[in-house]
Design a protein around this motif. Structure first.
Motif, PDB file in Angstrom:
ATOM      1  N   ASP A  12       0.823  -1.208   0.000  1.00  0.00           N
ATOM      2  CA  ASP A  12       0.000   0.000   0.000  1.00  0.00           C
ATOM      3  C   ASP A  12       0.860   1.262   0.000  1.00  0.00           C
ATOM      4  O   ASP A  12       0.336   2.365   0.152  1.00  0.00           O
ATOM      5  N   ASN A  13       2.151   1.069  -0.158  1.00  0.00           N
ATOM      6  CA  ASN A  13       3.088   2.194  -0.095  1.00  0.00           C
ATOM      7  C   ASN A  13       3.913   2.299  -1.374  1.00  0.00           C
ATOM      8  O   ASN A  13       5.000   2.874  -1.362  1.00  0.00           O
ATOM      9  N   ILE A  14       3.408   1.730  -2.463  1.00  0.00           N
ATOM     10  CA  ILE A  14       4.093   1.825  -3.754  1.00  0.00           C
ATOM     11  C   ILE A  14       3.802   3.208  -4.341  1.00  0.00           C
ATOM     12  O   ILE A  14       2.627   3.582  -4.483  1.00  0.00           O
ATOM     13  N   PRO A  15       4.833   3.973  -4.653  1.00  0.00           N
ATOM     14  CA  PRO A  15       4.605   5.346  -5.130  1.00  0.00           C
ATOM     15  C   PRO A  15       3.601   5.436  -6.270  1.00  0.00           C
ATOM     16  O   PRO A  15       3.641   4.644  -7.213  1.00  0.00           O
ATOM     17  N   ILE A  16       2.700   6.358  -6.182  1.00  0.00           N
ATOM     18  CA  ILE A  16       1.672   6.701  -7.179  1.00  0.00           C
ATOM     19  C   ILE A  16       0.652   5.568  -7.349  1.00  0.00           C
ATOM     20  O   ILE A  16      -0.558   5.790  -7.214  1.00  0.00           O
ATOM     21  N   LEU A  17       1.133   4.352  -7.621  1.00  0.00           N
ATOM     22  CA  LEU A  17       0.234   3.249  -7.926  1.00  0.00           C
ATOM     23  C   LEU A  17      -0.691   2.911  -6.764  1.00  0.00           C
ATOM     24  O   LEU A  17      -1.895   2.693  -6.966  1.00  0.00           O
ATOM     25  N   SER A  18      -0.144   2.835  -5.551  1.00  0.00           N
ATOM     26  CA  SER A  18      -0.972   2.457  -4.403  1.00  0.00           C
ATOM     27  C   SER A  18      -2.095   3.463  -4.181  1.00  0.00           C
ATOM     28  O   SER A  18      -3.227   3.088  -3.846  1.00  0.00           O
ATOM     29  N   TRP A  19      -1.803   4.743  -4.367  1.00  0.00           N
ATOM     30  CA  TRP A  19      -2.824   5.784  -4.200  1.00  0.00           C
ATOM     31  C   TRP A  19      -3.962   5.574  -5.192  1.00  0.00           C
ATOM     32  O   TRP A  19      -5.141   5.704  -4.849  1.00  0.00           O
ATOM     33  N   LEU A  20      -3.623   5.215  -6.422  1.00  0.00           N
ATOM     34  CA  LEU A  20      -4.637   4.977  -7.444  1.00  0.00           C
ATOM     35  C   LEU A  20      -5.432   3.711  -7.157  1.00  0.00           C
ATOM     36  O   LEU A  20      -6.665   3.699  -7.253  1.00  0.00           O
TER      37      LEU A  20
END
Length: 203
Positions: free
Chosen positions: A60-68
């Motif tokens: 859940d902390n993968i840059p950009i991707l997790s937020w999406l």
């Protein structure tokens, strides 16, 4: 084989790596933006949701991707996650990519990447807290002067400042301009102009 002689596929791979590295640096930058104004360590504890305080799992902390993927919400409590997080990661990733395109594989590249990441953090701290952290500006002055020594003894470094005297003079001038503006505003208008954070940042 020089950098220019590398196959196009290698250039593309390194460019992609630069963006990913920048996005990861931006992820850590978000930690700094949140914690530095609050006087909290940027190393421990691990990243947590500011609302429910549950530790954020690596996936859940993968840059950009997790937020999406999460729909801009915490997996545990569904609290909204600010757009600032992917924005900082994307900006830092793009800056790393542009620096790589401009300089290639030279000593200057990681130095300017560090500078770019630091300036992104300073900018977003200033936007959200109206302060500029000393943890970035003060070490940055001395690192900059040190890098000018590297540029002087190693001309192939790609560094743009190659004289310690220029670096010291630039830092002094950079500090003096906002400092004098601040004092002038205080004298003429009776209120502060630019703060000392701006002076240290420009230095």
């Amino acid at each position: 084989m020089s950098f220019a002689e590398l196959p196009e596929s290698v250039h593309t791979l390194l460019a992609a790596f630069s963006f990913v590295l920048g996005a990861m640096a931006g992820s850590f930058g978000n930690v700094c933006v949140h914690r530095l104004p609050r006087g909290i360590s940027v190393v421990t504890p691990r990243s947590r949701c500011p609302k429910c305080e549950n530790a954020i799992a690596w996936y859940d902390n993968i840059p950009i991707l997790s937020w999406l993927v999460l729909g801009a919400r915490c997996r545990k409590c569904s609290a909204p996650i600010s757009w600032q997080y992917p924005l900082v990661e994307a900006i830092t990733g793009l800056l790393f990519l542009l620096i790589f395109w401009r300089f290639g594989i030279v000593v200057a590249t990681p130095i300017y990447m560090l500078l770019a990441a630091s300036l992104v953090v300073a900018t977003f701290v200033d936007l959200t807290d109206w302060t500029i952290p000393n943890e970035i500006t003060v070490p940055g002055v001395f690192i900059g002067i040190g890098c000018s020594v590297v540029g002087m003894v190693y001309p192939e470094s790609g560094l743009q400042v190659t004289s310690p005297f220029m670096a010291i003079g630039g830092a002094a001038l950079g500090f003096a301009i906002p400092y004098l503006l601040d004092k002038g505003a205080l004298l003429v208008l009776g209120k502060r102009g630019m703060g000392m954070g701006d002076a240290k940042l420009l230095a």
